[in-house]
Design a protein around this motif. Structure first.
Motif, PDB file in Angstrom:
ATOM      1  N   LYS A   2       0.832  -1.196   0.000  1.00 54.57           N
ATOM      2  CA  LYS A   2       0.000   0.000   0.000  1.00 54.57           C
ATOM      3  C   LYS A   2       0.868   1.247   0.000  1.00 54.57           C
ATOM      4  CE  LYS A   2      -4.446  -1.487   1.711  1.00 54.57           C
ATOM      5  NZ  LYS A   2      -5.615  -1.035   2.472  1.00 54.57           N
ATOM      6  N   THR A   4       1.649   5.457   0.584  1.00 55.99           N
ATOM      7  CA  THR A   4       1.428   6.591   1.486  1.00 55.99           C
ATOM      8  C   THR A   4       1.711   7.865   0.705  1.00 55.99           C
ATOM      9  OG1 THR A   4       2.007   5.340   3.474  1.00 55.99           O
ATOM     10  CG2 THR A   4       2.164   7.738   3.605  1.00 55.99           C
ATOM     11  N   LEU A  23      -8.539   9.114  -4.139  1.00 55.16           N
ATOM     12  CA  LEU A  23      -9.331   8.170  -3.352  1.00 55.16           C
ATOM     13  C   LEU A  23     -10.254   7.353  -4.250  1.00 55.16           C
ATOM     14  CD1 LEU A  23     -10.260  10.405  -0.293  1.00 55.16           C
ATOM     15  CD2 LEU A  23      -8.846   8.347  -0.230  1.00 55.16           C
ATOM     16  N   GLN A  27      -8.152   3.946  -3.948  1.00 57.55           N
ATOM     17  CA  GLN A  27      -8.416   3.807  -2.521  1.00 57.55           C
ATOM     18  C   GLN A  27      -7.953   2.476  -1.931  1.00 57.55           C
ATOM     19  OE1 GLN A  27     -12.579   3.669  -1.392  1.00 57.55           O
ATOM     20  NE2 GLN A  27     -13.205   3.235  -3.487  1.00 57.55           N
ATOM     21  N   ILE A  30      -4.209   2.776  -0.950  1.00 59.08           N
ATOM     22  CA  ILE A  30      -3.751   3.880  -0.113  1.00 59.08           C
ATOM     23  C   ILE A  30      -3.766   3.487   1.365  1.00 59.08           C
ATOM     24  CG2 ILE A  30      -4.170   6.264   0.610  1.00 59.08           C
ATOM     25  CD1 ILE A  30      -5.483   6.758  -2.094  1.00 59.08           C
ATOM     26  N   LYS A  31      -2.623   3.655   1.997  1.00 57.89           N
ATOM     27  CA  LYS A  31      -2.519   3.383   3.429  1.00 57.89           C
ATOM     28  C   LYS A  31      -2.738   4.659   4.243  1.00 57.89           C
ATOM     29  CE  LYS A  31       0.748   1.679   6.933  1.00 57.89           C
ATOM     30  NZ  LYS A  31       2.123   1.162   7.164  1.00 57.89           N
ATOM     31  N   GLN A  32      -2.106   5.753   3.813  1.00 58.91           N
ATOM     32  CA  GLN A  32      -2.161   7.009   4.567  1.00 58.91           C
ATOM     33  C   GLN A  32      -1.970   8.182   3.616  1.00 58.91           C
ATOM     34  OE1 GLN A  32      -2.695   6.647   7.842  1.00 58.91           O
ATOM     35  NE2 GLN A  32      -2.723   8.798   8.456  1.00 58.91           N
ATOM     36  N   ALA A  53     -14.175  13.009   4.614  1.00 53.70           N
ATOM     37  CA  ALA A  53     -14.193  11.611   5.048  1.00 53.70           C
ATOM     38  C   ALA A  53     -15.625  11.134   5.295  1.00 53.70           C
ATOM     39  CB  ALA A  53     -13.362  11.455   6.323  1.00 53.70           C
ATOM     40  N   HIS A  58     -14.921   7.378   4.052  1.00 51.56           N
ATOM     41  CA  HIS A  58     -13.570   6.929   4.394  1.00 51.56           C
ATOM     42  C   HIS A  58     -13.283   7.169   5.873  1.00 51.56           C
ATOM     43  CE1 HIS A  58     -13.073   7.253  -0.003  1.00 51.56           C
ATOM     44  NE2 HIS A  58     -12.190   6.300   0.157  1.00 51.56           N
ATOM     45  N   ASP A  59     -12.442   6.325   6.422  1.00 51.93           N
ATOM     46  CA  ASP A  59     -12.009   6.472   7.810  1.00 51.93           C
ATOM     47  C   ASP A  59     -11.193   7.756   7.931  1.00 51.93           C
ATOM     48  OD1 ASP A  59     -10.943   6.333  10.333  1.00 51.93           O
ATOM     49  OD2 ASP A  59      -9.911   4.415  10.034  1.00 51.93           O
ATOM     50  N   ILE A  62      -7.316   7.856   7.949  1.00 48.87           N
ATOM     51  CA  ILE A  62      -6.433   7.715   6.793  1.00 48.87           C
ATOM     52  C   ILE A  62      -5.710   9.026   6.494  1.00 48.87           C
ATOM     53  CG2 ILE A  62      -8.077   8.390   4.975  1.00 48.87           C
ATOM     54  CD1 ILE A  62      -7.051   6.146   3.256  1.00 48.87           C
ATOM     55  N   SER A  64      -3.704  12.503   7.698  1.00 48.27           N
ATOM     56  CA  SER A  64      -2.881  13.103   8.747  1.00 48.27           C
ATOM     57  C   SER A  64      -2.534  14.530   8.331  1.00 48.27           C
ATOM     58  CB  SER A  64      -1.588  12.300   8.954  1.00 48.27           C
ATOM     59  OG  SER A  64      -1.866  11.004   9.420  1.00 48.27           O
TER      60      SER A  64
END
Length: 366
Positions: A2, A4, A23, A27, A30-32, A53, A58-59, A62, A64
């Motif tokens: 995955k 980032t 996304l 998606q 994708i990790k982060q 989100a 989406h969570d 994900i 930051s």
């Protein structure tokens, strides 16, 4: 494995839109996603990413949000956060820039050139980098005329505004990275609203023509400006976003520079005819010399009344044609093609009519 991602330019419209596209397209891989934001925009960025989100399902974890500044060494990132990013990020998208055609020189150089230099130095420290994607513009060609190819950059060109000049100098810096860093350079034409919905965040670029038509609609005759021979290279935002999302990840994009321009552009004469017919229901008649228009727009009160920047007249006077053969070839099989501009005019005009009185969508004319 995955991926980032790390993006600059959030919560700007371009970065926000690209996140949605990434996304949608990737998606599962994708990790982060790290988003670099100025400290002053942290609260706004947090609210907008949480809203995104929620809307997309989406969570929120994900994403930051990290505060920093591309005009500072090491992007002014916190030491521990920087080390975490250096060890995990696989794809960097550098979109942060000053895009205003009338931007003052010192601000343009600080953000567009110095900021990109800092980004370049920073990406060299990433241990797992698979791709560095830099968002440039086809107009790094400056005042060059004739056919301009994707593999061309430095050709002794001159510039009429600091935006194009600084994007050129920034791209020169990124081009030098290609030998040591897996890099993709994206050069869009003049970006307009979504081809299907007409949605846009700002009425600039081609919308200066609609601003003009709106303010002179009372005239019995709408004249052409100049001879209209130059090509008008306006491309819808959804094409640019889809193409970028594909080319920035696909192996074929490594080490390439792409013109995301219209492969079949209309002349400015034809564009004036198309837009005048669509917006006013008229066909232009007669011709006003560009020198007269330029003289009129040299007056700040006239510019503010018409909501047209003087720099927009470059669209009517520079006979440049942007070859996009590499982009068209590498997008084959992806289902991503630039639509005929004529097919996108109706939603563009409808969106403009609906929001033309929304001052937040108009840029400040000086």
């Amino acid at each position: 494995m995955k991926h980032t991602y790390f993006l600059t330019g959030y919560p700007g419209f371009l970065a926000s839109s690209l996140i949605k596209q990434l996304l949608h397209d990737h998606q599962k891989d994708i990790k982060q996603i790290y988003l670099l934001v100025l400290p002053s925009l942290q609260d706004k960025a947090t609210q907008e990413i949480n809203s995104l989100a929620k809307k997309t399902g989406h969570d929120p974890g994900i994403f930051s949000i990290v505060t920093g500044d591309i005009t500072e060494p090491t992007l002014a990132l916190d030491h521990d956060i920087n080390r975490e990013i250096q060890e995990s990020v696989t794809h960097v998208f550098h979109l942060a820039a000053i895009y205003d055609l009338a931007v003052p020189k010192n601000i343009a150089f600080k953000v567009n050139v110095d900021g990109t230099k800092n980004m370049n130095n920073w990406v060299k420290t990433l241990g797992n980098l698979e791709r560095y994607t830099y968002f440039s513009t086809a107009f790094v060609a400056g005042m060059r005329e004739g056919k301009i190819f994707e593999n061309e950059l430095a050709a002794g060109q001159t510039f009429k505004n600091h935006y194009k000049e600084t994007k050129y100098h920034a791209e020169v810096l990124v081009e030098d990275l290609k030998q040591s860093v897996p890099t993709t350079i994206i050069r869009p034409g003049i970006v307009k609203g979504n081809s299907k919905t007409g949605e846009t965040i700002k009425f600039d670029g081609i919308y200066f023509m609609l601003n003009l038509l709106d303010h002179i609609s009372f005239l019995p005759i709408t004249p052409y400006m100049g001879d209209g021979k130059p090509e008008g290279n306006f491309v819808p935002s959804d094409y640019v976003l889809r193409a970028t999302s594909y080319l920035a990840i696909a192996p074929v994009g490594k080490g390439k520079t792409y013109h995301l321009t219209d492969p079949n552009p209309y002349s400015m004469h034809d564009l004036q005819k198309i837009l005048t017919k669509a917006y006013l229901g008229k066909t232009p008649k007669g011709k006003v010399p560009l020198s007269w228009v330029r003289s009129s727009l040299s007056s700040a009160p006239v510019r503010k009344w018409l909501q047209v920047e003087l720099e927009a007249l470059d669209y009517f006077s520079i006979n440049a044609s942007f070859d996009c053969s590499t982009a068209v070839t590498d997008l084959k099989g992806s289902g991503i093609v630039c639509p005929d501009l004529k097919d996108t005019v109706e939603p563009m005009v409808n969106f403009y009519r609906k929001y033309k009185h929304d001052r937040s969508k108009h840029i400040q004319i000086n």
